[in-house]
Design a protein around this motif. Structure first.
Motif, PDB file in Angstrom:
ATOM      1  N   GLN A 147       0.790  -1.224   0.000  1.00 38.72           N
ATOM      2  CA  GLN A 147       0.000   0.000   0.000  1.00 38.72           C
ATOM      3  C   GLN A 147       0.823   1.275   0.000  1.00 38.72           C
ATOM      4  O   GLN A 147       0.449   2.270  -0.623  1.00 38.72           O
ATOM      5  CB  GLN A 147      -0.914   0.022   1.232  1.00 38.72           C
ATOM      6  CG  GLN A 147      -1.757   1.282   1.361  1.00 38.72           C
ATOM      7  CD  GLN A 147      -2.609   1.292   2.611  1.00 38.72           C
ATOM      8  OE1 GLN A 147      -2.623   0.319   3.363  1.00 38.72           O
ATOM      9  NE2 GLN A 147      -3.315   2.385   2.853  1.00 38.72           N
ATOM     10  N   LEU A 148       1.939   1.303   0.684  1.00 31.20           N
ATOM     11  CA  LEU A 148       2.647   2.555   0.940  1.00 31.20           C
ATOM     12  C   LEU A 148       3.489   3.020  -0.240  1.00 31.20           C
ATOM     13  O   LEU A 148       3.987   2.222  -1.029  1.00 31.20           O
ATOM     14  CB  LEU A 148       3.529   2.415   2.182  1.00 31.20           C
ATOM     15  CG  LEU A 148       2.820   2.026   3.477  1.00 31.20           C
ATOM     16  CD1 LEU A 148       3.817   1.966   4.630  1.00 31.20           C
ATOM     17  CD2 LEU A 148       1.682   2.992   3.801  1.00 31.20           C
ATOM     18  N   SER A 191      -0.720   7.150   3.582  1.00 29.23           N
ATOM     19  CA  SER A 191      -0.139   6.075   2.769  1.00 29.23           C
ATOM     20  C   SER A 191       1.061   6.544   1.964  1.00 29.23           C
ATOM     21  O   SER A 191       1.687   5.740   1.264  1.00 29.23           O
ATOM     22  CB  SER A 191      -1.197   5.494   1.830  1.00 29.23           C
ATOM     23  OG  SER A 191      -2.217   4.847   2.569  1.00 29.23           O
TER      24      SER A 191
END
Length: 450
Positions: A147-148, A191
Motif C-alpha cells: 500500500q505505501l 499512505s
C-alpha cells in the motif's frame, strides 16, 4: 526567509483598468474561480495572453516577452512550431475519435516511445502527467500487493490524492503533514511517506520502519518542481539497488525531464533503469498528452482481457495529441544537435548568472541542468529540500516582477525553474543576462537582495 515560500510573485504594478488584459481577467473571474483554470497561472500583470511565436509570447495588450516559463515546460521546440503544428493541421479532418479499437497513430507513437526510453517495452497513453502518475502508483500497488508509497519532499507528481502532499512546504510543515488541498482523505495522506532527496539513508530508514509494506519510490530524477536539485550518481544508483532488494518498484516521474534533457529522458543521462516511467509536458510541444511506460511484465496488467489493473480514458491516444507527439519525437531523433545547443545555451545562461551573483556579492545560487536554470536567493551548496528552506522567496518575487516588467517571462513561483526552448538564441540569452544584471544590481542597491 519570508513566510510565503512558494507563493506566486506579487504584482507591484498599478492595475490599469483600461487594459484589455485586466478587463479579460475581471470577466474571467466572474465565470472561472480566481479567473484562471489552474491555480498557479495567476501572476498579476500580464493578466492575459493573445499569442506566441518561437521563444516569445505576446500579452493581450500587445506587449512582447521572451518566454522562459514555456507553459511550465510543455513548450520544448518553441511556440507554434511548424514542425508540430503543420502535421496537426494535416491530421484535422482525418482521424477524430472512435471509442473503439486502435489507430495507426497510437501504434506509431508507442513504437517511438519504446524505442526512445531505455526502460520501456510497452506504453499506455494518457491525457496528462497527473493521469500517468496515478496509473503508475496504482500499477505499483497491484504488482507488489503493498500500500505505501515513498516520495521526496519538494517533488510534485500531479494533483491526485496519492501524491498531493509535501511539495513547496513551509519550514514548519516540511517533512510533516502538508497536503496540497482540502478534501484529501487521511488514509491517502498517511499512505505516502516523505524522504529527503539526495539522502539515501532517509529512504532506507522508511524501509526499515515499514518492512514489506512499501510498494514504490516515486521521484523526479531532477526535482524541477523546486528548481533543479541535481541527483548524485551514488543516490540514483543506491535507489535502484535499494528498491530492488526490498521488492519495491522505482518510478521515474519524467513528466518534466523526459524528452527535455535527452530523447530517452534523464534515465538515459544517468544510466539508471527505473521500473516505470511517466512522461508528458514537452513530448508534444504544448498539445495535451502523457503516458506511462515500463517492462512488458508490468504493463500487461493493463490488458483489459487478461490483466487486473484498469486502463480507461475516452481521449487516451487521441489523434491530434498523438500526431503532435510523433512529430516532436521525430524532430528530436533527426536533430540530436537540439540537445547540444539547448544545453550550451543553458550553461551560457547559468554561468552568466553565477558571474553576476559573484560580482554583486549576493547570497544567491544558480542551479540547473541542460536547458533549465534556477536562481535561488540563498547561499549554496544546495543538495536537498532542507537547503532550500533558507531561500528568500520575497527576493525571488521581486526579481520575477522586475524581470517581467523588463520583458522576460519566468515561472512566478519561488523555487521553480525556467526553460530554454529550441527557439532561443545566444542573443536572447545575452539580453537576458544584461537585464538580470540591471535587476539584481537594483535589488542590491535598494536592499531587496543581500
Amino acid at each position: 526567509m519570508s513566510p510565503g515560500i512558494g507563493t506566486a510573485a506579487s504584482d507591484h504594478n498599478p492595475r490599469n483598468t483600461a487594459t484589455r488584459g485586466w478587463a479579460l481577467h475581471q470577466a474571467a473571474a466572474e465565470v472561472i474561480p480566481g479567473g484562471v483554470n489552474s491555480a498557479t497561472r495567476y501572476v498579476g500583470h500580464p493578466y492575459a495572453f493573445g499569442g506566441g511565436d518561437g521563444a516569445y509570447v505576446v500579452d493581450l495588450d500587445g506587449n512582447r516577452y521572451l518566454d522562459y516559463h514555456a507553459a511550465f515546460g510543455a513548450i520544448l521546440l518553441g511556440h507554434n512550431s511548424p514542425v508540430v503544428d503543420d502535421p496537426v493541421r494535416a491530421a484535422v479532418g482525418a482521424l477524430d475519435l472512435f471509442g473503439l479499437g486502435v489507430t495507426e497513430l497510437e501504434v506509431e507513437l508507442a513504437v517511438r516511445v519504446t524505442e526512445a526510453i531505455p526502460s520501456a517495452e510497452m506504453m499506455i497513453a494518457t491525457m496528462s502527467g497527473s493521469e500517468a502518475t496515478a496509473q503508475a502508483v496504482r500499477l505499483a500497488r497491484a504488482a507488489t500487493g503493498r500500500q505505501l508509497l515513498v516520495k521526496f519532499q519538494g517533488g510534485f507528481h500531479g494533483w491526485h490524492d496519492a501524491v498531493a502532499r509535501n511539495v513547496i512546504s513551509r519550514p514548519e510543515l516540511a517533512y510533516g503533514r502538508d497536503p496540497l488541498s482540502a478534501g484529501i482523505l487521511d488514509t491517502a495522506l498517511e499512505s505516502t511517506l516523505i524522504a529527503e532527496f539526495n539522502d539515501l539513508d532517509s529512504v532506507k530508514a522508511l524501509f526499515e520502519q515499514y518492512p514489506d509494506r512499501i510498494a514504490a519510490v516515486i521521484m523526479e530524477p531532477i526535482p524541477h518542481n523546486v528548481g533543479a536539485l541535481v541527483p548524485t550518481q551514488e543516490f540514483v544508483d543506491g535507489l535502484r539497488a535499494l528498491t530492488g532488494d526490498e521488492g519495491a518498484l522505482l518510478i521515474f516521474d519524467e513528466v518534466i525531464t523526459g524528452f527535455r534533457h535527452a530523447l530517452g529522458g534523464y534515465q538515459e543521462v544517468c544510466g539508471v533503469r527505473p521500473d516505470l516511467t511517466t512522461f508528458g509536458k514537452g513530448m508534444a510541444n504544448g498539445y495535451p498528452i502523457g503516458g506511462l511506460a515500463g517492462p512488458r511484465s508490468l504493463m500487461e496488467r493493463f490488458d483489459g482481457q487478461k490483466g487486473d489493473v484498469l486502463l480507461a480514458g475516452t481521449f487516451n491516444g487521441y489523434a491530434l495529441g498523438a500526431t503532435a507527439a510523433i512529430a516532436t519525437i521525430d524532430y528530436l531523433r533527426a536533430n540530436p544537435d537540439f540537445y547540444t545547443r539547448t544545453h550550451a545555451l543553458g550553461e551560457r545562461l547559468r554561468s552568466g548568472l553565477a558571474g553576476i551573483v559573484s560580482d554583486l556579492d549576493l547570497q544567491a545560487t544558480v542551479a540547473g541542468f541542460g536547458g533549465v536554470f534556477s536562481l535561488y536567493f540563498t547561499a549554496g551548496p544546495i543538495k536537498g529540500y532542507r537547503d532550500l528552506m533558507r531561500n528568500d522567496d520575497q527576493a525571488y518575487a521581486t526579481f520575477h516582477r522586475r524581470m517581467t516588467d523588463a520583458g522576460f517571462l519566468m515561472i512566478p513561483m519561488s523555487l521553480k525553474r525556467n526553460h530554454i526552448s529550441g527557439s532561443h538564441t545566444e542573443d536572447d540569452v545575452d539580453r537576458t543576462l544584461d537585464a538580470a544584471r540591471d535587476v539584481l544590481a537594483s535589488m542590491k542597491a535598494d536592499g531587496t537582495a543581500h
